[in-house]
Design a protein around this motif. Structure first.
Motif, PDB file in Angstrom:
ATOM      1  N   LEU A   1       0.816  -1.224   0.000  1.00  0.00           N
ATOM      2  CA  LEU A   1       0.000   0.000   0.000  1.00  0.00           C
ATOM      3  C   LEU A   1       0.849   1.273   0.000  1.00  0.00           C
ATOM      4  O   LEU A   1       0.306   2.364   0.074  1.00  0.00           O
ATOM      5  N   LYS A   2       2.158   1.134  -0.117  1.00  0.00           N
ATOM      6  CA  LYS A   2       3.010   2.329  -0.117  1.00  0.00           C
ATOM      7  C   LYS A   2       2.839   3.142  -1.397  1.00  0.00           C
ATOM      8  O   LYS A   2       2.953   4.363  -1.377  1.00  0.00           O
ATOM      9  N   THR A   3       2.571   2.469  -2.514  1.00  0.00           N
ATOM     10  CA  THR A   3       2.298   3.149  -3.783  1.00  0.00           C
ATOM     11  C   THR A   3       1.068   2.519  -4.412  1.00  0.00           C
ATOM     12  O   THR A   3       1.048   1.316  -4.670  1.00  0.00           O
TER      13      THR A   3
ATOM     14  N   ALA B   1      -0.757  12.530  -3.390  1.00  0.00           N
ATOM     15  CA  ALA B   1      -1.388  12.134  -4.652  1.00  0.00           C
ATOM     16  C   ALA B   1      -0.821  12.933  -5.822  1.00  0.00           C
ATOM     17  O   ALA B   1      -0.507  14.118  -5.692  1.00  0.00           O
ATOM     18  N   TYR B   2      -0.721  12.249  -6.959  1.00  0.00           N
ATOM     19  CA  TYR B   2      -0.241  12.858  -8.196  1.00  0.00           C
ATOM     20  C   TYR B   2      -1.235  12.558  -9.312  1.00  0.00           C
ATOM     21  O   TYR B   2      -2.070  11.679  -9.195  1.00  0.00           O
ATOM     22  N   ALA B   3      -1.098  13.279 -10.416  1.00  0.00           N
ATOM     23  CA  ALA B   3      -1.871  12.977 -11.623  1.00  0.00           C
ATOM     24  C   ALA B   3      -1.096  13.519 -12.810  1.00  0.00           C
ATOM     25  O   ALA B   3      -0.533  14.614 -12.742  1.00  0.00           O
ATOM     26  N   GLY B   4      -1.077  12.761 -13.875  1.00  0.00           N
ATOM     27  CA  GLY B   4      -0.310  13.166 -15.051  1.00  0.00           C
ATOM     28  C   GLY B   4      -1.047  14.174 -15.917  1.00  0.00           C
ATOM     29  O   GLY B   4      -2.267  14.274 -15.891  1.00  0.00           O
TER      30      GLY B   4
ATOM     31  N   ALA C   1       9.920  11.543  -9.733  1.00  0.00           N
ATOM     32  CA  ALA C   1      10.293  10.314 -10.453  1.00  0.00           C
ATOM     33  C   ALA C   1       9.119   9.348 -10.443  1.00  0.00           C
ATOM     34  O   ALA C   1       8.261   9.424  -9.577  1.00  0.00           O
ATOM     35  N   GLY C   2       9.109   8.448 -11.404  1.00  0.00           N
ATOM     36  CA  GLY C   2       8.074   7.416 -11.447  1.00  0.00           C
ATOM     37  C   GLY C   2       6.811   7.893 -12.136  1.00  0.00           C
ATOM     38  O   GLY C   2       6.733   9.006 -12.644  1.00  0.00           O
ATOM     39  N   SER C   3       5.820   7.029 -12.133  1.00  0.00           N
ATOM     40  CA  SER C   3       4.551   7.319 -12.793  1.00  0.00           C
ATOM     41  C   SER C   3       3.781   8.404 -12.037  1.00  0.00           C
ATOM     42  O   SER C   3       3.715   8.377 -10.814  1.00  0.00           O
ATOM     43  N   PRO C   4       3.176   9.339 -12.773  1.00  0.00           N
ATOM     44  CA  PRO C   4       2.345  10.343 -12.095  1.00  0.00           C
ATOM     45  C   PRO C   4       0.956   9.808 -11.744  1.00  0.00           C
ATOM     46  O   PRO C   4       0.225  10.457 -11.008  1.00  0.00           O
TER      47      PRO C   4
END
Length: 107
Positions: free
Chosen positions: A8-10, A47-50, A96-99
């Motif tokens: 559940l970390k990502t 939270a992120y979003a691309g 870094a990583g997926s948004p």
């Protein structure tokens, strides 16, 4: 002691979607139950979003906020209190990583 299980970390999200898979929602509720038992535990929801086709920076921030709220609500359904969950909606500001994700961290 870390309260967040590694799976559940990502949390991955489909592009444009504000909710994770149903199975993850159930796991978030279980984490909320752990938080209810351990009132000193705290979680940060980042939270992120691309950005992409038809999604500008403002829309990405709005989507990331919606994702953070869905995750917070699932934790609270399990019994976590609002003061145990800190939300950060960063939109497309991804180092870094997926948004298309939400990160959970202890704080």
């Amino acid at each position: 002691a870390a309260i967040i299980p590694s799976e559940l970390k990502t949390l991955a999200f489909a592009a444009g979607q504000d909710a994770p898979e149903e199975a993850l929602m159930a796991e978030l509720e279980v984490l909320g139950q752990k938080l209810a038992v351990n009132r000193l535990a705290r979680v940060t929801v980042t939270a992120y979003a691309g950005m992409g086709e038809g999604v500008d920076a403002r829309a990405a921030r709005k989507l990331s906020l919606a994702r953070a709220m869905v995750v917070r609500d699932a934790l609270m359904m399990g019994g976590a209190t609002s003061d145990q969950v800190r939300m950060r909606a960063l939109g497309a500001n991804v180092a870094a990583g997926s948004p298309e994700r939400v990160d959970l961290t202890d704080y």
